[in-house]
Design a protein around this motif. Structure first.
Motif, short mmCIF file in Angstrom:
data_model
loop_
_atom_site.label_atom_id
_atom_site.label_comp_id
_atom_site.label_asym_id
_atom_site.label_seq_id
_atom_site.Cartn_x
_atom_site.Cartn_y
_atom_site.Cartn_z
N THR A 186 -6.92 -0.90 -1.11
CA THR A 186 -5.94 0.03 -1.69
C THR A 186 -6.01 1.41 -1.05
O THR A 186 -5.08 2.21 -1.20
CB THR A 186 -6.15 0.15 -3.21
OG1 THR A 186 -7.48 0.64 -3.47
CG2 THR A 186 -5.98 -1.20 -3.89
N LEU A 189 -3.04 1.66 1.95
CA LEU A 189 -1.69 1.16 1.70
C LEU A 189 -0.60 2.09 2.23
O LEU A 189 0.49 1.63 2.57
CB LEU A 189 -1.48 0.96 0.20
CG LEU A 189 -2.39 -0.07 -0.49
CD1 LEU A 189 -2.11 -0.08 -1.98
CD2 LEU A 189 -2.17 -1.45 0.11
N ASP A 190 -0.86 3.38 2.30
CA ASP A 190 0.18 4.34 2.65
C ASP A 190 0.34 4.47 4.15
O ASP A 190 -0.65 4.46 4.90
CB ASP A 190 -0.15 5.71 2.05
CG ASP A 190 -0.18 5.67 0.53
OD1 ASP A 190 0.55 4.84 -0.04
OD2 ASP A 190 -0.95 6.44 -0.06
N ALA A 196 -1.54 -0.06 7.59
CA ALA A 196 -0.93 0.04 6.26
C ALA A 196 -0.10 -1.19 5.93
O ALA A 196 -0.10 -1.69 4.80
CB ALA A 196 -0.07 1.30 6.17
N PHE A 197 0.61 -1.72 6.94
CA PHE A 197 1.45 -2.90 6.74
C PHE A 197 0.58 -4.11 6.36
O PHE A 197 0.87 -4.82 5.39
CB PHE A 197 2.24 -3.17 8.01
CG PHE A 197 3.16 -4.35 7.91
CD1 PHE A 197 4.25 -4.33 7.05
CD2 PHE A 197 2.94 -5.47 8.68
CE1 PHE A 197 5.10 -5.42 6.95
CE2 PHE A 197 3.80 -6.56 8.60
CZ PHE A 197 4.87 -6.53 7.74
N ARG A 200 -0.84 -3.78 2.86
CA ARG A 200 0.11 -4.11 1.78
C ARG A 200 0.25 -5.63 1.63
O ARG A 200 0.35 -6.14 0.52
CB ARG A 200 1.46 -3.45 2.06
CG ARG A 200 1.44 -1.94 1.86
CD ARG A 200 2.83 -1.36 1.80
NE ARG A 200 3.53 -1.40 3.08
CZ ARG A 200 3.44 -0.46 4.03
NH1 ARG A 200 2.66 0.60 3.84
NH2 ARG A 200 4.13 -0.56 5.15
N ALA A 203 -3.07 -6.74 -0.04
CA ALA A 203 -3.12 -6.34 -1.45
C ALA A 203 -2.18 -7.17 -2.30
O ALA A 203 -2.49 -7.49 -3.46
CB ALA A 203 -2.77 -4.84 -1.56
N THR A 204 -1.04 -7.56 -1.73
CA THR A 204 -0.11 -8.43 -2.45
C THR A 204 -0.72 -9.82 -2.66
O THR A 204 -0.67 -10.38 -3.76
CB THR A 204 1.22 -8.55 -1.68
OG1 THR A 204 1.79 -7.26 -1.50
CG2 THR A 204 2.21 -9.42 -2.44
N ILE A 209 -1.35 -5.36 -5.90
CA ILE A 209 -0.09 -4.65 -6.05
C ILE A 209 1.01 -5.67 -6.26
O ILE A 209 0.86 -6.85 -5.93
CB ILE A 209 0.24 -3.76 -4.82
CG1 ILE A 209 0.39 -4.62 -3.56
CG2 ILE A 209 -0.83 -2.70 -4.62
CD1 ILE A 209 0.86 -3.83 -2.34
N THR A 212 6.85 -6.93 -3.06
CA THR A 212 8.02 -6.11 -2.77
C THR A 212 8.96 -6.86 -1.84
O THR A 212 8.55 -7.82 -1.18
CB THR A 212 7.61 -4.79 -2.11
OG1 THR A 212 7.05 -5.08 -0.81
CG2 THR A 212 6.58 -4.04 -2.95
N GLU A 214 9.85 -6.01 0.94
CA GLU A 214 9.32 -5.88 2.29
C GLU A 214 8.33 -6.99 2.61
O GLU A 214 8.32 -7.53 3.72
CB GLU A 214 8.63 -4.52 2.45
CG GLU A 214 7.92 -4.35 3.78
CD GLU A 214 6.88 -3.24 3.78
OE1 GLU A 214 6.66 -2.65 4.86
OE2 GLU A 214 6.28 -2.98 2.71
N ILE A 215 7.50 -7.32 1.65
CA ILE A 215 6.36 -8.20 1.90
C ILE A 215 6.64 -9.66 1.54
O ILE A 215 6.22 -10.57 2.25
CB ILE A 215 5.13 -7.70 1.13
CG1 ILE A 215 4.76 -6.28 1.57
CG2 ILE A 215 3.96 -8.65 1.29
CD1 ILE A 215 4.43 -6.17 3.04
#
Length: 276
Positions: A186, A189-190, A196-197, A200, A203-204, A209, A212, A214-215
């Motif tokens: 985490t 993530l930014d 960061a990609f 994410r 984390a998904t 998280i 989204t 995106e993911i």
């Protein structure tokens, strides 16, 4: 009377002479000896015995564990008896080693060698005819961030054989990575960079998280491609009718994707001075 047959047991349809145990048990034979499955599959309590002897020796790492033959005793008026006899000089062995708690590369390598040596000696002591063991080892547990994945890979590529005597040897053939880095994903993530990609995505997959737009499509497409490519394994190229049971489940594909993303993320963080 011993019945011999090349076929698939307890399948109603198939390309290799489907056989049902319930039907075979009703026939006047002392034992059924089956071919097609390369792994030994014996149930001594079944009467009459219905079993696969398996191949005399594993042909490749896809046929792990000990192999040999079956000693069958048939006496008039008595039920047939079967006993597996492991005499193949070569065995492919799957192993799992947990490296959790090891803080240095040397510690990890020491644990791997120690556990493989213990497993090697146990098998050799139990089976005198065994001369060569080829290990396919899965590394599990939590890996310290102080240990570089690349350094560990390099060290394992140079892993020296286990040679307790001139006629017996153990090799590390392949390492399967199922390690969880001691990493708080985490924190990464930014941003719009690759780290960061991947963070994410991971984390998904880990449920840290919410998914989204995106993911989600990336995860779904990766899982689909993983299961499709698995069917094209070198072990099955010659078979036009690959058994659907070898196709990985969605959960297995998801776990494989999670591990691949985690390893790639860790390698990128190893190369990034600001990752700490």
């Amino acid at each position: 009377t011993i019945a011999l047959c090349h076929g698939i047991r307890d399948q109603s349809v198939g390309d290799y002479a489907p056989l049902m145990s319930s039907a075979m048990r009703g026939l006047p034979v002392d034992a059924w000896v089956l071919g097609h499955i390369h792994a030994p599959d014996i149930h001594p309590q079944a009467q009459p015995p219905i079993f696969y002897t398996g191949s005399l020796q594993g042909l490749d790492p896809g046929e792990p564990n000990l192999h040999g033959g079956v000693l069958m005793t048939i006496e008039t008026g008595k039920a047939a008896r079967t006993e597996m006899c492991y005499f193949a000089p070569l065995a492919y062995i799957d192993s799992s080693i947990d490296v959790t708690g090891e803080e240095t590369l040397e510690d990890v390598l020491t644990r791997i060698r120690s556990q493989l040596t213990d497993q090697f000696n146990d098998l050799i002591n139990q089976h005198s005819g065994l001369q060569k063991i080829i290990f396919r080892t899965t590394l599990v547990g939590t890996l310290s961030l102080q240990i570089s994945i690349q350094a560990l890979e390099t060290a394992l590529q140079a892993f020296q054989p286990i040679v307790p005597s001139v006629h017996r040897v153990g090799y590390l053939d392949r390492v399967i990575w199922m390690l969880t880095p001691d990493l708080d994903v985490t924190k990464h993530l930014d941003g719009d960079d690759v780290i960061a990609f991947l963070a994410r995505i991971l984390a998904t997959l880990e449920g840290k998280i919410e998914a989204t737009p995106e993911i989600t499509p990336i995860i779904e497409e990766s899982i689909r491609r993983f299961t499709d490519v698995h069917r094209l394994s070198d072990y099955h190229q010659v078979d036009a009718h690959v058994d659907e049971r070898i196709r990985p489940t969605e959960l297995q594909a998801r776990e494989a994707l999670e591990q691949a993303v985690r390893l790639n993320l860790l390698e990128l963080l190893d190369q990034t001075p600001l990752s700490n």
